[in-house]
Design an enzyme around this catalytic site. Structure first.
Site, short mmCIF file in Angstrom:
data_model
loop_
_atom_site.label_atom_id
_atom_site.label_comp_id
_atom_site.label_asym_id
_atom_site.label_seq_id
_atom_site.Cartn_x
_atom_site.Cartn_y
_atom_site.Cartn_z
N ASN A 10 0.87 -1.17 0.00
CA ASN A 10 0.00 0.00 0.00
C ASN A 10 0.91 1.23 0.00
O ASN A 10 1.44 1.60 1.04
CB ASN A 10 -0.89 -0.04 1.26
CG ASN A 10 -1.72 1.21 1.41
OD1 ASN A 10 -1.80 2.05 0.51
ND2 ASN A 10 -2.38 1.34 2.57
N LYS A 12 0.20 4.22 -0.39
CA LYS A 12 -0.46 5.42 0.15
C LYS A 12 -0.18 6.63 -0.76
O LYS A 12 -0.06 6.46 -1.96
CB LYS A 12 -0.03 5.65 1.60
CG LYS A 12 -0.24 4.40 2.46
CD LYS A 12 -0.11 4.63 3.93
CE LYS A 12 -0.35 3.31 4.66
NZ LYS A 12 -0.29 3.44 6.11
N HIS A 102 -9.53 0.90 4.60
CA HIS A 102 -8.28 1.10 5.36
C HIS A 102 -8.56 2.04 6.52
O HIS A 102 -9.39 2.93 6.42
CB HIS A 102 -7.21 1.68 4.42
CG HIS A 102 -5.87 1.74 5.07
ND1 HIS A 102 -5.50 2.77 5.91
CD2 HIS A 102 -4.81 0.90 5.02
CE1 HIS A 102 -4.28 2.54 6.36
NE2 HIS A 102 -3.83 1.42 5.83
N GLU A 104 -7.08 4.53 7.56
CA GLU A 104 -6.97 5.96 7.21
C GLU A 104 -8.24 6.44 6.50
O GLU A 104 -8.66 7.59 6.67
CB GLU A 104 -5.71 6.19 6.36
CG GLU A 104 -4.46 6.09 7.23
CD GLU A 104 -3.24 5.50 6.55
OE1 GLU A 104 -3.15 5.53 5.31
OE2 GLU A 104 -2.36 4.98 7.27
N GLU A 174 -5.54 -5.10 10.51
CA GLU A 174 -4.54 -4.06 10.76
C GLU A 174 -4.88 -3.32 12.05
O GLU A 174 -5.71 -2.40 12.03
CB GLU A 174 -4.51 -3.06 9.61
CG GLU A 174 -4.15 -3.67 8.28
CD GLU A 174 -3.58 -2.63 7.33
OE1 GLU A 174 -2.44 -2.80 6.91
OE2 GLU A 174 -4.27 -1.65 7.02
N GLY A 180 2.12 2.28 10.79
CA GLY A 180 3.05 3.39 10.66
C GLY A 180 3.72 3.80 11.96
O GLY A 180 4.33 4.86 12.04
N SER A 220 3.16 -2.07 10.47
CA SER A 220 4.60 -2.10 10.76
C SER A 220 5.25 -3.43 10.44
O SER A 220 6.18 -3.86 11.13
CB SER A 220 4.86 -1.70 12.21
OG SER A 220 4.47 -0.34 12.43
N GLY A 241 2.72 -1.07 4.35
CA GLY A 241 2.78 0.35 4.01
C GLY A 241 4.22 0.77 3.78
O GLY A 241 4.80 0.56 2.71
P1 PGA Z 1 2.70 0.31 7.69
O1 PGA Z 1 1.24 0.50 7.03
O2 PGA Z 1 3.25 -0.96 7.14
O3 PGA Z 1 3.48 1.52 7.27
O4 PGA Z 1 2.49 0.23 9.16
C1 PGA Z 1 0.38 -0.59 6.86
C2 PGA Z 1 -0.90 -0.14 6.20
O5 PGA Z 1 -1.36 0.98 6.50
O6 PGA Z 1 -1.49 -0.87 5.38
#
Ligand code: PGA
Length: 259
Positions: A10, A12, A102, A104, A174, A180, A220, A241
């Protein structure tokens, strides 16, 4: 049928056109190292065409064996929805997958389980594989509500799907506190929720369907923590991500699932 291992990147709202092209080409060039894993790249929507070209996608086939996915879509086929992307447009550009709900999108853009449900149905109707995201916040976990929150999200986001439709969905667990933050769930924490999701699918469809659904972990994930997650019986891949923005890291994670 053994369920698929799927590792999806992803991206983003990151990268520019040149960097997106280089990243896609870099992943495609080394795809053979992780041939047992389905790889999916989800670029910002304006770069989907560019990345599709870099992956040499044509029609319904991917000679590179790397698939393309959207990060979001609208649930309507067309119309006056300024700034939105329709399911059929993603298909038209070579996407096979789409990330839906997601955290977000849920927290920053007001998406609810009902929104995600409408989008999931629209994605399936358009022939896309939805990657439906669920996960609790830190507050919810600390209050002991993880199971209740995830149960409500799974039931709400997948409401009204037939067993056949449920068998085509990918779910990404998630935990919001792990996205993140560098704070990954322990393998035991993740496995516990993955097993819960699979048992929910069992009751919504059947144990056979539940056994076939790919459930990814996200939050993460890095090359150095992927192996212990991949060793859990109900973790079938990762939604990545930050680490998906580097070829070595993304493939390092995929390698952990390549068996
Ligand atoms: P991250 O994001 O690997 O940066 O923690 C995962 C995601 O939001 O799908």
């Amino acid at each position: 049928m053994a369920r698929k291992k799927i590792v999806a990147g992803n991206w983003k709202m990151n990268l520019d056109r040149a960097a997106a092209t280089a990243l896609a080409a870099g992943v495609a060039a080394r795809r053979g190292e992780v041939s047992a894993v389905h790889l999916v790249l989800c670029p910002p929507s304006v770069y989907i065409g560019t990345v599709g070209t870099a992956l040499n996608l044509s029609g319904d086939t991917s000679p590179s064996g790397v698939w393309l996915g959207g990060q979001n879509m609208h649930d309507k086929a067309s119309g006056a929805f300024t700034g939105e992307v329709a399911p059929g447009m993603l298909v038209d550009m070579g996407c096979r997958y789409v990330i839906l709900g997601h955290s977000e999108r849920r927290t920053l853009f007001g998406e609810t389980d009902a929104t995600v449900n409408a989008k999931t149905k629209a994605a399936l109707a358009a022939g896309l594989v939805p990657i439906v995201c669920v996960g609790e916040t830190l507050e919810e976990r600390e209050a002991g509500n993880t199971q209740a929150v995830v149960t409500e999200q799974v039931r709400g986001s997948l409401a009204g799907l037939s067993p056949g439709e449920l068998s085509q969905v990918v779910i990404a667990y998630e935990p919001v506190w792990a996205i993140g933050t560098g704070r990954v769930a322990t393998p035991e924490q993740a496995q516990e929720v993955h097993a819960l999701i699979r048992s929910l699918l069992g009751s919504m469809a059947s144990p056979t369907v539940a056994a076939d659904v790919t459930i990814q972990y996200g939050g993460s994930v890095k090359p150095d923590n992927a192996a212990v997650l991949a060793a859990q019986p109900d973790i079938d891949g990762a939604l990545v991500g930050g680490a998906s923005l580097k070829v070595d890291d993304f493939l390092g994670i995929a390698a952990a699932f390549n068996s």
